[in-house]
Motif scaffolding. Structure first.
Motif, PDB file in Angstrom:
ATOM      1  N   ALA A   1      92.561 -18.714 -51.049  1.00 40.44           N
ATOM      2  CA  ALA A   1      91.897 -19.700 -51.904  1.00 40.44           C
ATOM      3  C   ALA A   1      91.532 -19.068 -53.247  1.00 40.44           C
ATOM      4  O   ALA A   1      91.294 -17.858 -53.331  1.00 40.44           O
ATOM      5  CB  ALA A   1      90.640 -20.237 -51.224  1.00 40.44           C
ATOM      6  N   LYS A   2      91.472 -19.891 -54.259  1.00 40.53           N
ATOM      7  CA  LYS A   2      91.147 -19.400 -55.605  1.00 40.53           C
ATOM      8  C   LYS A   2      89.790 -18.717 -55.619  1.00 40.53           C
ATOM      9  O   LYS A   2      89.616 -17.681 -56.281  1.00 40.53           O
ATOM     10  CB  LYS A   2      91.192 -20.554 -56.601  1.00 40.53           C
ATOM     11  N   ARG A   3      88.825 -19.275 -54.901  1.00 44.81           N
ATOM     12  CA  ARG A   3      87.485 -18.686 -54.910  1.00 44.81           C
ATOM     13  C   ARG A   3      87.500 -17.263 -54.354  1.00 44.81           C
ATOM     14  O   ARG A   3      86.711 -16.413 -54.779  1.00 44.81           O
ATOM     15  CB  ARG A   3      86.507 -19.559 -54.122  1.00 44.81           C
ATOM     16  N   GLU A   4      88.408 -16.983 -53.393  1.00 43.05           N
ATOM     17  CA  GLU A   4      88.557 -15.620 -52.865  1.00 43.05           C
ATOM     18  C   GLU A   4      89.022 -14.671 -53.951  1.00 43.05           C
ATOM     19  O   GLU A   4      88.511 -13.546 -54.074  1.00 43.05           O
ATOM     20  CB  GLU A   4      89.604 -15.595 -51.752  1.00 43.05           C
ATOM     21  N   LEU A   5      90.027 -15.105 -54.709  1.00 35.59           N
ATOM     22  CA  LEU A   5      90.595 -14.243 -55.742  1.00 35.59           C
ATOM     23  C   LEU A   5      89.589 -13.993 -56.855  1.00 35.59           C
ATOM     24  O   LEU A   5      89.506 -12.879 -57.389  1.00 35.59           O
ATOM     25  CB  LEU A   5      91.867 -14.884 -56.292  1.00 35.59           C
ATOM     26  N   ILE A   6      88.812 -15.015 -57.208  1.00 29.44           N
ATOM     27  CA  ILE A   6      87.782 -14.833 -58.235  1.00 29.44           C
ATOM     28  C   ILE A   6      86.695 -13.886 -57.732  1.00 29.44           C
ATOM     29  O   ILE A   6      86.254 -12.985 -58.456  1.00 29.44           O
ATOM     30  CB  ILE A   6      87.187 -16.199 -58.623  1.00 29.44           C
ATOM     31  N   ALA A   7      86.257 -14.072 -56.480  1.00 30.61           N
ATOM     32  CA  ALA A   7      85.248 -13.173 -55.903  1.00 30.61           C
ATOM     33  C   ALA A   7      85.770 -11.742 -55.840  1.00 30.61           C
ATOM     34  O   ALA A   7      85.022 -10.779 -56.072  1.00 30.61           O
ATOM     35  CB  ALA A   7      84.859 -13.654 -54.508  1.00 30.61           C
ATOM     36  N   ASP A   8      87.059 -11.582 -55.555  1.00 32.19           N
ATOM     37  CA  ASP A   8      87.668 -10.261 -55.491  1.00 32.19           C
ATOM     38  C   ASP A   8      87.653  -9.591 -56.864  1.00 32.19           C
ATOM     39  O   ASP A   8      87.401  -8.387 -56.974  1.00 32.19           O
ATOM     40  CB  ASP A   8      89.099 -10.390 -54.965  1.00 32.19           C
ATOM     41  N   GLN A   9      87.889 -10.376 -57.924  1.00 32.63           N
ATOM     42  CA  GLN A   9      87.857  -9.800 -59.265  1.00 32.63           C
ATOM     43  C   GLN A   9      86.436  -9.473 -59.706  1.00 32.63           C
ATOM     44  O   GLN A   9      86.229  -8.536 -60.479  1.00 32.63           O
ATOM     45  CB  GLN A   9      88.524 -10.759 -60.260  1.00 32.63           C
ATOM     46  N   GLU A  10      85.471 -10.217 -59.204  1.00 32.41           N
ATOM     47  CA  GLU A  10      84.080  -9.887 -59.497  1.00 32.41           C
ATOM     48  C   GLU A  10      83.659  -8.602 -58.781  1.00 32.41           C
ATOM     49  O   GLU A  10      82.887  -7.804 -59.306  1.00 32.41           O
ATOM     50  CB  GLU A  10      83.177 -11.045 -59.089  1.00 32.41           C
ATOM     51  N   ARG A  11      84.215  -8.403 -57.592  1.00 28.03           N
ATOM     52  CA  ARG A  11      83.868  -7.209 -56.818  1.00 28.03           C
ATOM     53  C   ARG A  11      84.608  -5.978 -57.336  1.00 28.03           C
ATOM     54  O   ARG A  11      84.056  -4.865 -57.337  1.00 28.03           O
ATOM     55  CB  ARG A  11      84.216  -7.434 -55.348  1.00 28.03           C
ATOM     56  N   TYR A  12      85.864  -6.192 -57.780  1.00 27.78           N
ATOM     57  CA  TYR A  12      86.678  -5.073 -58.281  1.00 27.78           C
ATOM     58  C   TYR A  12      87.174  -5.426 -59.690  1.00 27.78           C
ATOM     59  O   TYR A  12      88.334  -5.787 -59.880  1.00 27.78           O
ATOM     60  CB  TYR A  12      87.887  -4.828 -57.362  1.00 27.78           C
TER      61      TYR A  12
ATOM     62  N   ALA B   1      88.624  -5.186 -63.496  1.00 23.31           N
ATOM     63  CA  ALA B   1      88.637  -6.521 -64.061  1.00 23.31           C
ATOM     64  C   ALA B   1      89.703  -7.396 -63.411  1.00 23.31           C
ATOM     65  O   ALA B   1      89.710  -8.619 -63.591  1.00 23.31           O
ATOM     66  CB  ALA B   1      88.950  -6.425 -65.554  1.00 23.31           C
ATOM     67  N   TYR B   2      90.595  -6.796 -62.607  1.00 23.76           N
ATOM     68  CA  TYR B   2      91.738  -7.542 -62.094  1.00 23.76           C
ATOM     69  C   TYR B   2      91.743  -7.706 -60.577  1.00 23.76           C
ATOM     70  O   TYR B   2      92.647  -8.314 -60.019  1.00 23.76           O
ATOM     71  CB  TYR B   2      93.048  -6.878 -62.547  1.00 23.76           C
ATOM     72  N   GLY B   3      90.735  -7.176 -59.901  1.00 27.88           N
ATOM     73  CA  GLY B   3      90.679  -7.315 -58.457  1.00 27.88           C
ATOM     74  C   GLY B   3      91.571  -6.328 -57.730  1.00 27.88           C
ATOM     75  O   GLY B   3      92.174  -5.435 -58.331  1.00 27.88           O
ATOM     76  N   SER B   4      91.666  -6.518 -56.415  1.00 24.63           N
ATOM     77  CA  SER B   4      92.463  -5.614 -55.573  1.00 24.63           C
ATOM     78  C   SER B   4      93.795  -6.226 -55.175  1.00 24.63           C
ATOM     79  O   SER B   4      94.555  -5.594 -54.435  1.00 24.63           O
ATOM     80  CB  SER B   4      91.669  -5.246 -54.314  1.00 24.63           C
ATOM     81  N   ASN B   5      94.104  -7.449 -55.676  1.00 25.26           N
ATOM     82  CA  ASN B   5      95.385  -8.081 -55.354  1.00 25.26           C
ATOM     83  C   ASN B   5      96.467  -7.572 -56.292  1.00 25.26           C
ATOM     84  O   ASN B   5      97.114  -8.325 -57.027  1.00 25.26           O
ATOM     85  CB  ASN B   5      95.258  -9.603 -55.439  1.00 25.26           C
ATOM     86  N   LEU B   6      96.656  -6.273 -56.297  1.00 26.66           N
ATOM     87  CA  LEU B   6      97.666  -5.609 -57.122  1.00 26.66           C
ATOM     88  C   LEU B   6      98.536  -4.747 -56.214  1.00 26.66           C
ATOM     89  O   LEU B   6      98.025  -3.883 -55.501  1.00 26.66           O
ATOM     90  CB  LEU B   6      97.013  -4.745 -58.195  1.00 26.66           C
TER      91      LEU B   6
END
Length: 424
Positions: free
Chosen positions: A57-68, A70-75
Protein backbone atom coordinates in the motif's frame (compact mmCIF):
# COMPACT_ATOMS: atom_id res chain seq x y z
CA UNK A 1 6.05 -7.65 -27.31
CA UNK A 2 3.44 -6.56 -29.87
CA UNK A 3 2.63 -10.21 -30.63
CA UNK A 4 1.84 -10.79 -26.95
CA UNK A 5 -1.09 -8.37 -27.24
CA UNK A 6 -3.00 -11.04 -29.17
CA UNK A 7 -1.60 -14.09 -27.37
CA UNK A 8 -3.61 -16.71 -25.47
CA UNK A 9 -4.14 -16.45 -21.71
CA UNK A 10 -1.77 -19.37 -21.20
CA UNK A 11 1.00 -17.64 -23.17
CA UNK A 12 0.49 -14.31 -21.39
CA UNK A 13 0.46 -15.89 -17.93
CA UNK A 14 3.55 -18.00 -18.67
CA UNK A 15 5.35 -14.82 -19.76
CA UNK A 16 4.23 -12.98 -16.61
CA UNK A 17 5.29 -15.81 -14.28
CA UNK A 18 8.74 -16.06 -15.84
CA UNK A 19 9.27 -12.30 -15.59
CA UNK A 20 8.07 -12.22 -11.99
CA UNK A 21 10.24 -15.16 -10.91
CA UNK A 22 13.32 -13.54 -12.45
CA UNK A 23 12.53 -10.18 -10.84
CA UNK A 24 11.99 -11.71 -7.40
CA UNK A 25 15.48 -13.20 -7.54
CA UNK A 26 16.92 -9.70 -7.81
CA UNK A 27 14.59 -8.15 -5.25
CA UNK A 28 15.02 -10.74 -2.51
CA UNK A 29 18.82 -10.59 -2.74
CA UNK A 30 19.11 -6.96 -1.65
CA UNK A 31 15.79 -5.08 -1.32
CA UNK A 32 15.32 -4.67 2.45
CA UNK A 33 11.67 -3.61 2.18
CA UNK A 34 10.57 -6.76 0.38
CA UNK A 35 13.03 -8.96 2.26
CA UNK A 36 11.11 -8.07 5.41
CA UNK A 37 7.71 -8.23 3.74
CA UNK A 38 8.30 -11.58 2.01
CA UNK A 39 10.45 -13.23 4.67
CA UNK A 40 8.18 -16.30 4.81
CA UNK A 41 7.42 -16.49 1.09
CA UNK A 42 7.41 -19.88 -0.61
CA UNK A 43 8.68 -20.11 -4.21
CA UNK A 44 6.04 -19.17 -6.77
CA UNK A 45 5.24 -22.18 -8.94
CA UNK A 46 2.23 -20.69 -10.72
CA UNK A 47 0.71 -17.25 -11.10
CA UNK A 48 -2.19 -18.05 -8.77
CA UNK A 49 0.36 -18.47 -5.94
CA UNK A 50 0.56 -14.66 -5.85
CA UNK A 51 -2.67 -14.64 -3.84
CA UNK A 52 -0.60 -15.76 -0.83
CA UNK A 53 1.58 -12.64 -0.98
CA UNK A 54 0.61 -9.60 1.11
CA UNK A 55 -0.48 -6.40 -0.61
CA UNK A 56 1.69 -3.32 -0.85
CA UNK A 57 0.00 0.00 0.00
CA UNK A 58 1.10 3.57 -0.62
CA UNK A 59 0.91 4.39 3.08
CA UNK A 60 3.49 1.62 3.73
CA UNK A 61 5.92 3.11 1.23
CA UNK A 62 5.47 6.62 2.64
CA UNK A 63 5.97 5.34 6.21
CA UNK A 64 9.08 3.49 5.02
CA UNK A 65 10.52 6.71 3.58
CA UNK A 66 9.80 8.52 6.82
CA UNK A 67 11.61 5.80 8.74
CA UNK A 68 14.53 5.58 6.29
CA UNK A 69 14.87 9.04 4.70
CA UNK A 70 15.01 10.14 2.01
CA UNK A 71 14.12 7.23 -0.29
CA UNK A 72 13.20 4.40 2.06
CA UNK A 73 14.40 0.80 2.01
CA UNK A 74 12.55 -0.24 -1.18
CA UNK A 75 15.78 -0.01 -3.18
CA UNK A 76 17.21 -3.07 -4.90
CA UNK A 77 20.47 -1.45 -6.02
CA UNK A 78 23.02 1.03 -4.59
CA UNK A 79 21.88 4.65 -4.84
CA UNK A 80 24.49 5.38 -7.50
CA UNK A 81 22.56 3.13 -9.91
CA UNK A 82 19.54 5.46 -9.98
CA UNK A 83 19.26 8.26 -12.54
CA UNK A 84 15.72 9.68 -12.18
CA UNK A 85 13.77 11.12 -9.26
CA UNK A 86 10.05 11.82 -9.39
CA UNK A 87 7.33 12.03 -6.80
CA UNK A 88 3.58 11.61 -6.62
CA UNK A 89 1.33 14.64 -6.94
CA UNK A 90 0.49 14.73 -3.23
CA UNK A 91 -3.25 15.09 -3.86
CA UNK A 92 -3.96 12.36 -1.31
CA UNK A 93 -1.29 13.23 1.25
CA UNK A 94 2.49 13.40 1.55
CA UNK A 95 4.25 12.91 -1.81
CA UNK A 96 6.03 9.58 -2.31
CA UNK A 97 9.52 9.81 -3.83
CA UNK A 98 10.25 7.29 -6.56
CA UNK A 99 13.62 6.50 -8.13
CA UNK A 100 14.39 4.88 -11.48
CA UNK A 101 17.52 3.26 -12.82
CA UNK A 102 18.48 3.81 -16.45
CA UNK A 103 17.03 0.37 -17.19
CA UNK A 104 13.69 1.02 -15.51
CA UNK A 105 13.39 4.46 -17.11
CA UNK A 106 13.80 2.82 -20.52
CA UNK A 107 11.10 0.36 -19.45
CA UNK A 108 8.77 3.30 -18.69
CA UNK A 109 9.38 4.62 -22.21
CA UNK A 110 8.66 1.23 -23.77
CA UNK A 111 5.37 1.06 -21.86
CA UNK A 112 4.39 4.38 -23.47
CA UNK A 113 4.99 2.69 -26.83
CA UNK A 114 1.80 0.69 -26.18
CA UNK A 115 -0.07 3.95 -25.49
CA UNK A 116 1.08 5.49 -28.76
CA UNK A 117 0.42 2.38 -30.84
CA UNK A 118 -3.06 2.07 -29.34
CA UNK A 119 -3.80 5.66 -30.42
CA UNK A 120 -2.33 5.19 -33.89
CA UNK A 121 0.52 7.62 -33.27
CA UNK A 122 3.58 7.20 -35.51
CA UNK A 123 6.99 8.80 -36.00
CA UNK A 124 5.39 11.12 -38.58
CA UNK A 125 3.35 12.86 -35.87
CA UNK A 126 4.31 16.00 -33.96
CA UNK A 127 3.52 15.60 -30.26
CA UNK A 128 2.74 18.54 -28.00
CA UNK A 129 3.02 17.83 -24.26
CA UNK A 130 0.99 20.50 -22.45
CA UNK A 131 2.55 19.95 -19.05
CA UNK A 132 4.69 21.96 -16.63
CA UNK A 133 7.74 19.70 -16.30
CA UNK A 134 8.64 19.34 -12.61
CA UNK A 135 9.25 16.51 -10.10
CA UNK A 136 5.70 15.16 -10.55
CA UNK A 137 6.14 12.47 -13.18
CA UNK A 138 3.20 13.65 -15.28
CA UNK A 139 4.16 13.25 -18.92
CA UNK A 140 7.93 12.91 -18.53
CA UNK A 141 7.66 9.26 -19.59
CA UNK A 142 5.47 10.30 -22.54
CA UNK A 143 8.39 12.43 -23.70
CA UNK A 144 10.77 9.47 -23.42
CA UNK A 145 8.32 7.19 -25.23
CA UNK A 146 8.03 9.69 -28.08
CA UNK A 147 11.82 9.72 -28.32
CA UNK A 148 11.83 5.94 -28.80
CA UNK A 149 9.06 6.31 -31.36
CA UNK A 150 11.19 8.80 -33.27
CA UNK A 151 8.50 11.50 -33.35
CA UNK A 152 9.15 15.23 -33.02
CA UNK A 153 8.14 16.29 -29.51
CA UNK A 154 7.29 19.81 -28.36
CA UNK A 155 7.48 20.28 -24.56
CA UNK A 156 4.90 22.82 -23.41
CA UNK A 157 6.26 23.68 -19.98
CA UNK A 158 6.62 27.17 -18.45
CA UNK A 159 3.86 28.66 -20.61
CA UNK A 160 0.39 29.96 -20.06
CA UNK A 161 -2.52 28.51 -22.02
CA UNK A 162 -2.50 31.12 -24.80
CA UNK A 163 1.24 30.69 -25.36
CA UNK A 164 0.73 26.94 -25.63
CA UNK A 165 -2.06 27.39 -28.15
CA UNK A 166 0.14 29.62 -30.30
CA UNK A 167 2.96 27.08 -30.20
CA UNK A 168 0.50 24.27 -30.98
CA UNK A 169 -0.54 26.13 -34.12
CA UNK A 170 2.92 27.25 -35.17
CA UNK A 171 4.50 23.79 -34.85
CA UNK A 172 1.65 22.02 -36.62
CA UNK A 173 1.33 19.58 -33.73
CA UNK A 174 -0.88 16.60 -34.57
CA UNK A 175 -1.07 14.97 -31.11
CA UNK A 176 -2.01 16.75 -27.88
CA UNK A 177 -1.01 15.05 -24.61
CA UNK A 178 -2.44 16.46 -21.35
CA UNK A 179 -5.07 15.85 -18.67
CA UNK A 180 -8.73 15.76 -19.82
CA UNK A 181 -9.50 18.87 -17.78
CA UNK A 182 -6.69 20.81 -19.38
CA UNK A 183 -7.72 19.79 -22.90
CA UNK A 184 -11.08 21.41 -22.19
CA UNK A 185 -9.41 24.43 -20.63
CA UNK A 186 -7.17 24.93 -23.69
CA UNK A 187 -10.23 24.71 -25.93
CA UNK A 188 -11.97 27.30 -23.75
CA UNK A 189 -9.02 29.72 -24.02
CA UNK A 190 -8.92 29.12 -27.78
CA UNK A 191 -12.58 30.13 -28.12
CA UNK A 192 -12.02 33.22 -25.96
CA UNK A 193 -9.27 34.29 -28.36
CA UNK A 194 -11.15 33.61 -31.57
CA UNK A 195 -9.36 30.37 -32.43
CA UNK A 196 -11.23 27.42 -33.96
CA UNK A 197 -10.38 23.69 -34.27
CA UNK A 198 -9.60 24.29 -37.95
CA UNK A 199 -6.76 26.60 -36.88
CA UNK A 200 -4.90 23.58 -35.49
CA UNK A 201 -3.62 20.30 -36.93
CA UNK A 202 -4.52 18.12 -33.93
CA UNK A 203 -5.88 14.71 -35.00
CA UNK A 204 -5.34 12.74 -31.74
CA UNK A 205 -5.53 13.69 -28.07
CA UNK A 206 -4.14 11.42 -25.32
CA UNK A 207 -5.10 11.96 -21.68
CA UNK A 208 -4.10 10.77 -18.23
CA UNK A 209 -3.95 12.00 -14.65
CA UNK A 210 -7.68 11.70 -13.93
CA UNK A 211 -10.78 9.88 -15.20
CA UNK A 212 -12.24 11.61 -18.21
CA UNK A 213 -11.13 10.32 -21.59
CA UNK A 214 -13.16 7.12 -21.12
CA UNK A 215 -16.21 8.93 -19.71
CA UNK A 216 -18.53 9.12 -22.75
CA UNK A 217 -19.76 12.70 -22.33
CA UNK A 218 -16.30 14.03 -21.43
CA UNK A 219 -14.66 12.21 -24.34
CA UNK A 220 -17.30 13.56 -26.73
CA UNK A 221 -16.78 17.10 -25.45
CA UNK A 222 -13.01 16.89 -25.98
CA UNK A 223 -13.46 15.42 -29.45
CA UNK A 224 -15.90 18.13 -30.45
CA UNK A 225 -13.62 20.85 -29.08
CA UNK A 226 -10.57 19.62 -31.01
CA UNK A 227 -12.19 17.74 -33.90
CA UNK A 228 -9.86 14.87 -33.03
CA UNK A 229 -10.01 11.32 -31.71
CA UNK A 230 -9.51 11.07 -27.95
CA UNK A 231 -7.67 8.24 -26.18
CA UNK A 232 -7.29 7.37 -22.51
CA UNK A 233 -4.18 6.29 -20.61
CA UNK A 234 -3.52 5.31 -17.01
CA UNK A 235 -0.30 5.29 -15.05
CA UNK A 236 1.03 5.88 -11.57
CA UNK A 237 4.32 7.33 -10.38
CA UNK A 238 4.88 4.32 -8.14
CA UNK A 239 3.66 1.77 -10.69
CA UNK A 240 4.30 2.79 -14.29
CA UNK A 241 2.30 3.37 -17.48
CA UNK A 242 -0.06 0.41 -17.27
CA UNK A 243 -3.22 1.25 -19.26
CA UNK A 244 -3.91 2.33 -22.82
CA UNK A 245 -6.85 2.82 -25.16
CA UNK A 246 -7.33 1.03 -28.45
CA UNK A 247 -9.28 1.84 -31.61
CA UNK A 248 -12.56 1.13 -29.78
CA UNK A 249 -11.95 4.12 -27.43
CA UNK A 250 -14.47 2.96 -24.82
CA UNK A 251 -12.07 1.99 -22.05
CA UNK A 252 -8.52 0.75 -21.56
CA UNK A 253 -6.44 -2.39 -21.86
CA UNK A 254 -3.97 -3.29 -19.13
CA UNK A 255 -0.51 -3.79 -20.62
CA UNK A 256 -0.21 -7.39 -19.47
CA UNK A 257 3.19 -7.88 -21.02
CA UNK A 258 4.59 -5.51 -18.37
CA UNK A 259 2.06 -5.74 -15.53
CA UNK A 260 0.10 -8.39 -13.67
CA UNK A 261 -3.42 -7.20 -12.92
CA UNK A 262 -5.91 -8.45 -10.34
CA UNK A 263 -9.37 -6.99 -9.76
CA UNK A 264 -10.51 -7.74 -6.23
CA UNK A 265 -13.50 -6.93 -4.09
CA UNK A 266 -12.14 -4.20 -1.79
CA UNK A 267 -13.98 -5.66 1.21
CA UNK A 268 -13.57 -9.43 0.82
CA UNK A 269 -10.34 -9.44 -1.17
CA UNK A 270 -11.76 -12.06 -3.53
CA UNK A 271 -11.37 -11.84 -7.30
CA UNK A 272 -14.39 -10.35 -9.06
CA UNK A 273 -16.01 -11.99 -12.06
CA UNK A 274 -16.25 -10.56 -15.53
CA UNK A 275 -18.69 -7.66 -15.57
CA UNK A 276 -18.16 -6.85 -11.89
CA UNK A 277 -16.27 -3.91 -10.39
CA UNK A 278 -13.47 -3.97 -7.85
CA UNK A 279 -10.12 -2.49 -6.87
CA UNK A 280 -7.27 -2.80 -9.35
CA UNK A 281 -4.20 -4.51 -7.87
CA UNK A 282 -1.04 -4.27 -9.98
CA UNK A 283 2.44 -5.76 -10.06
CA UNK A 284 5.00 -4.21 -12.40
CA UNK A 285 7.43 -6.48 -14.24
CA UNK A 286 10.26 -4.20 -15.31
CA UNK A 287 10.98 -1.80 -12.48
CA UNK A 288 13.06 -3.97 -10.20
CA UNK A 289 15.08 -1.06 -8.78
CA UNK A 290 12.03 0.22 -6.84
CA UNK A 291 9.32 -2.39 -7.38
CA UNK A 292 5.64 -2.39 -6.48
CA UNK A 293 4.27 -5.91 -5.96
CA UNK A 294 0.55 -6.54 -5.47
CA UNK A 295 0.11 -2.80 -5.17
CA UNK A 296 -3.28 -1.50 -4.06
CA UNK A 297 -3.93 1.25 -6.58
CA UNK A 298 -7.16 2.41 -4.93
CA UNK A 299 -8.69 2.63 -8.42
CA UNK A 300 -12.15 1.24 -9.10
CA UNK A 301 -12.41 -0.62 -12.42
CA UNK A 302 -14.77 -3.05 -14.13
CA UNK A 303 -13.57 -6.45 -15.33
CA UNK A 304 -14.24 -6.44 -19.07
CA UNK A 305 -12.77 -9.81 -19.97
CA UNK A 306 -10.12 -10.55 -22.56
CA UNK A 307 -11.91 -10.12 -25.87
CA UNK A 308 -11.93 -6.86 -27.78
CA UNK A 309 -12.91 -6.04 -31.38
CA UNK A 310 -9.46 -4.48 -31.79
CA UNK A 311 -7.98 -8.00 -31.61
CA UNK A 312 -6.08 -7.59 -28.35
CA UNK A 313 -6.41 -10.25 -25.66
CA UNK A 314 -5.10 -8.07 -22.82
CA UNK A 315 -7.50 -7.49 -19.92
CA UNK A 316 -10.03 -4.81 -20.85
CA UNK A 317 -11.41 -2.20 -18.44
CA UNK A 318 -14.69 -0.76 -19.81
CA UNK A 319 -14.87 2.94 -19.00
CA UNK A 320 -11.23 2.97 -17.87
CA UNK A 321 -10.69 4.01 -14.26
CA UNK A 322 -14.18 4.59 -12.89
CA UNK A 323 -12.98 6.48 -9.82
CA UNK A 324 -11.07 6.16 -6.59
CA UNK A 325 -12.33 3.68 -3.98
CA UNK A 326 -12.08 6.43 -1.36
CA UNK A 327 -13.88 8.95 -3.62
CA UNK A 328 -17.16 7.08 -3.40
CA UNK A 329 -19.92 9.03 -1.71
CA UNK A 330 -23.00 7.38 -0.25
CA UNK A 331 -25.96 9.72 -0.59
CA UNK A 332 -29.19 8.39 0.88
CA UNK A 333 -28.08 4.84 0.29
CA UNK A 334 -26.86 5.39 -3.29
CA UNK A 335 -23.21 5.12 -4.35
CA UNK A 336 -22.14 8.24 -6.23
CA UNK A 337 -18.74 8.69 -7.89
CA UNK A 338 -17.47 12.07 -9.12
CA UNK A 339 -16.75 10.54 -12.54
CA UNK A 340 -20.42 9.56 -12.88
CA UNK A 341 -21.46 13.13 -12.07
CA UNK A 342 -19.00 14.39 -14.70
CA UNK A 343 -20.58 12.14 -17.31
CA UNK A 344 -23.95 13.79 -16.67
CA UNK A 345 -22.72 17.38 -16.45
CA UNK A 346 -20.64 17.17 -19.63
CA UNK A 347 -23.78 16.27 -21.57
CA UNK A 348 -24.71 19.94 -21.30
CA UNK A 349 -22.59 22.14 -23.59
CA UNK A 350 -23.63 25.20 -21.56
CA UNK A 351 -21.62 23.91 -18.57
CA UNK A 352 -18.14 25.44 -18.73
CA UNK A 353 -16.94 24.12 -15.35
CA UNK A 354 -18.38 22.63 -12.19
CA UNK A 355 -17.68 21.94 -8.53
CA UNK A 356 -19.02 19.26 -6.17
CA UNK A 357 -19.67 20.39 -2.58
CA UNK A 358 -19.88 17.57 -0.01
CA UNK A 359 -21.47 18.30 3.37
CA UNK A 360 -22.98 16.25 6.18
CA UNK A 361 -26.45 16.73 7.62
CA UNK A 362 -26.75 14.72 10.81
CA UNK A 363 -25.23 11.34 9.91
CA UNK A 364 -25.98 11.62 6.17
CA UNK A 365 -23.66 12.88 3.42
CA UNK A 366 -25.16 15.37 0.98
CA UNK A 367 -23.98 16.69 -2.38
CA UNK A 368 -24.58 20.10 -3.92
CA UNK A 369 -23.34 21.20 -7.34
CA UNK A 370 -22.07 24.54 -8.57
CA UNK A 371 -22.30 24.93 -12.34
CA UNK A 372 -20.46 27.67 -14.17
CA UNK A 373 -22.28 28.92 -17.26
CA UNK A 374 -22.81 32.04 -19.31
CA UNK A 375 -26.28 30.92 -20.39
CA UNK A 376 -28.93 33.65 -20.47
CA UNK A 377 -31.40 31.14 -19.03
CA UNK A 378 -29.74 29.75 -15.87
CA UNK A 379 -33.04 28.58 -14.38
CA UNK A 380 -33.77 26.39 -17.42
CA UNK A 381 -30.27 24.90 -17.32
CA UNK A 382 -30.53 24.28 -13.59
CA UNK A 383 -33.84 22.44 -14.02
CA UNK A 384 -32.60 20.37 -16.96
CA UNK A 385 -29.49 19.24 -15.06
CA UNK A 386 -31.50 18.34 -11.97
CA UNK A 387 -33.88 16.25 -14.07
CA UNK A 388 -31.01 14.40 -15.75
CA UNK A 389 -29.28 13.74 -12.42
CA UNK A 390 -32.53 12.40 -10.98
CA UNK A 391 -33.00 10.12 -13.99
CA UNK A 392 -29.47 8.70 -13.59
CA UNK A 393 -29.12 8.48 -9.80
CA UNK A 394 -32.70 8.58 -8.54
CA UNK A 395 -31.62 11.48 -6.33
CA UNK A 396 -32.33 15.18 -6.26
CA UNK A 397 -29.24 17.38 -5.97
CA UNK A 398 -29.19 21.12 -5.27
CA UNK A 399 -27.72 22.84 -8.35
CA UNK A 400 -26.47 26.43 -8.31
CA UNK A 401 -25.54 28.21 -11.54
CA UNK A 402 -22.63 30.61 -10.91
CA UNK A 403 -21.21 33.33 -13.12
CA UNK A 404 -18.78 32.67 -15.95
CA UNK A 405 -15.13 32.50 -14.87
CA UNK A 406 -15.88 32.10 -11.16
CA UNK A 407 -14.71 28.49 -10.72
CA UNK A 408 -11.04 27.39 -10.79
CA UNK A 409 -9.36 25.83 -13.83
CA UNK A 410 -6.77 23.04 -13.71
CA UNK A 411 -3.64 22.11 -15.66
CA UNK A 412 -2.91 18.84 -13.87
CA UNK A 413 -5.31 16.74 -11.82
CA UNK A 414 -8.58 18.57 -11.36
CA UNK A 415 -9.77 19.09 -7.78
CA UNK A 416 -13.47 19.62 -8.23
CA UNK A 417 -14.63 17.96 -5.01
CA UNK A 418 -14.77 20.30 -2.02
CA UNK A 419 -15.27 18.29 1.16
CA UNK A 420 -16.92 20.41 3.86
CA UNK A 421 -17.80 17.53 6.15
CA UNK A 422 -16.60 17.97 9.75
CA UNK A 423 -13.41 16.09 10.47
CA UNK A 424 -13.80 13.26 12.93
Amino acid sequence: MIALETASRAEIEAHQLARLQEGLKQILRSNRFYQRKYADMSPLQRLTDMACLPFTAKRELIADQERYPAYGSNLTFPLAEYVRLHHTSGTTGRPLRVLDTAESWSWWARCWGFVYRGAGVTRDDVLFLAFGFGPFIGFWAAHEGAHLLGALTVPGGSMDSLQRLRLLRETGATVLVCTPSYALRLAEVARENGLKPADFSIRVTIHAGEPGASIPATRERIEQAWQAQTYDHAGMTEMGAYGFSCSERCGMHVNESEFIAEILDPVTGKAVREGETGELILTNLGRWGMPALRYRTGDLVRHGGYRCPCGRSFLFLPGGVLGRIDDMLIVRGTNVYPSALADVLHRFPEVAEYRIIVTRVGTMDEIALQIESATPRPEALQKAIQQELHAVFGLRFPVEVVSSGSLPRFELKARRVVDRRPRV
